[in-house]
Design a protein around this motif. Structure first.
Motif, PDB file in Angstrom:
ATOM      1  N   ASN A 135     -71.895 -23.945  -7.589  1.00  0.00           N
ATOM      2  CA  ASN A 135     -70.595 -24.001  -8.267  1.00  0.00           C
ATOM      3  C   ASN A 135     -70.140 -22.676  -8.878  1.00  0.00           C
ATOM      4  OD1 ASN A 135     -70.038 -26.710  -7.633  1.00  0.00           O
ATOM      5  ND2 ASN A 135     -71.485 -27.337  -9.225  1.00  0.00           N
ATOM      6  N   GLN A 136     -70.898 -21.590  -8.684  1.00  0.00           N
ATOM      7  CA  GLN A 136     -70.389 -20.285  -9.100  1.00  0.00           C
ATOM      8  C   GLN A 136     -69.162 -19.975  -8.248  1.00  0.00           C
ATOM      9  OE1 GLN A 136     -73.828 -17.650  -8.605  1.00  0.00           O
ATOM     10  NE2 GLN A 136     -73.338 -16.776 -10.600  1.00  0.00           N
ATOM     11  N   VAL A 137     -68.190 -19.330  -8.868  1.00  0.00           N
ATOM     12  CA  VAL A 137     -67.015 -18.895  -8.129  1.00  0.00           C
ATOM     13  C   VAL A 137     -67.074 -17.374  -8.033  1.00  0.00           C
ATOM     14  CG1 VAL A 137     -64.498 -18.816  -8.068  1.00  0.00           C
ATOM     15  CG2 VAL A 137     -65.673 -20.887  -8.863  1.00  0.00           C
ATOM     16  N   ARG A 160     -66.525 -20.958  -3.625  1.00  0.00           N
ATOM     17  CA  ARG A 160     -67.390 -21.706  -4.549  1.00  0.00           C
ATOM     18  C   ARG A 160     -68.723 -21.839  -3.851  1.00  0.00           C
ATOM     19  NH1 ARG A 160     -69.252 -26.854  -5.371  1.00  0.00           N
ATOM     20  NH2 ARG A 160     -68.030 -27.691  -3.649  1.00  0.00           N
ATOM     21  N   THR A 162     -72.213 -23.226  -2.805  1.00  0.00           N
ATOM     22  CA  THR A 162     -72.833 -24.547  -2.660  1.00  0.00           C
ATOM     23  C   THR A 162     -74.223 -24.345  -2.058  1.00  0.00           C
ATOM     24  OG1 THR A 162     -72.097 -24.990  -0.405  1.00  0.00           O
ATOM     25  CG2 THR A 162     -70.543 -25.543  -2.170  1.00  0.00           C
ATOM     26  N   LEU A 169     -61.764 -21.151  -1.527  1.00  0.00           N
ATOM     27  CA  LEU A 169     -60.805 -21.682  -2.490  1.00  0.00           C
ATOM     28  C   LEU A 169     -59.425 -21.084  -2.248  1.00  0.00           C
ATOM     29  CD1 LEU A 169     -62.999 -21.406  -5.686  1.00  0.00           C
ATOM     30  CD2 LEU A 169     -62.645 -23.423  -4.241  1.00  0.00           C
TER      31      LEU A 169
END
Length: 180
Positions: A135-137, A160, A162, A169
């Motif tokens: 979930n880091q962007v 993002r 995973t 995004l």
């Protein structure tokens, strides 16, 4: 919006964000780099290269496709749990003629609370003490331009992270004329 860079002509290669009064010229690339705020004040970052006019040359189309394909292959390497050095070793190598300019930028960097910060995946400063988290962007980017050439393509996408393929995004609209 926090910052929009519009680069063309001598500001396109090498990439320079400082504005000039120069007008766009038909038949050249224009690069746009967006740094802005969105939901809840979080920051985003994305770049796209467009063609001015109607008929890009085969050389311009080829350069754009190479950069687009490189960015897609690079994105696939950003998976949760991998440390930064692993990611940097596994991303495709930029072709030698583009490497000098390409590695002046990050391969990937954080977005969200800041425009670019930690993590910053940088070929000049590889680190293995930090791992990508689910979930880091991040923004991943590439710049394909030979030193001394007027042609260059800069592309940047937010992803993002995973456990599998990252989620792209909100991709920027792409210049479809460059893909024909």
């Amino acid at each position: 919006v926090c910052q929009i860079n519009v680069c063309t002509g001598s500001n396109m290669n090498p990439w320079s964000r400082w504005p000039t009064t120069r007008k766009l010229v038909e038949g050249e690339f224009v690069g746009i780099d967006f740094h802005g705020r969105s939901f809840g004040g979080l920051r985003g970052d994305g770049s796209e290269t467009y063609f001015v006019g109607g008929s890009p040359s085969s050389e311009q189309r080829d350069l754009f496709k190479r950069a687009r394909d490189y960015l897609g292959e690079t994105a696939a390497e950003f998976r949760a749990g991998r440390n930064h050095a692993e990611v940097l070793k596994s991303v495709p190598k930029a072709p030698d003629r583009y490497a000098k300019q390409m590695y002046n930028l990050f391969v990937g960097h954080a977005v969200g609370m800041t425009a670019s910060g930690n993590p910053a995946l940088d070929m000049k400063k590889p680190r293995d003490d930090d791992a990508l988290a689910e979930n880091q962007v991040l923004a991943i980017e590439c710049f394909f331009g030979e030193v001394g050439s007027p042609l260059a393509v800069k592309l940047e996408r937010m992803i993002r992270v995973t456990a599998g393929e990252p989620e792209v995004l909100g991709p920027l609209p792409m210049d479809e004329g460059l893909l024909r």
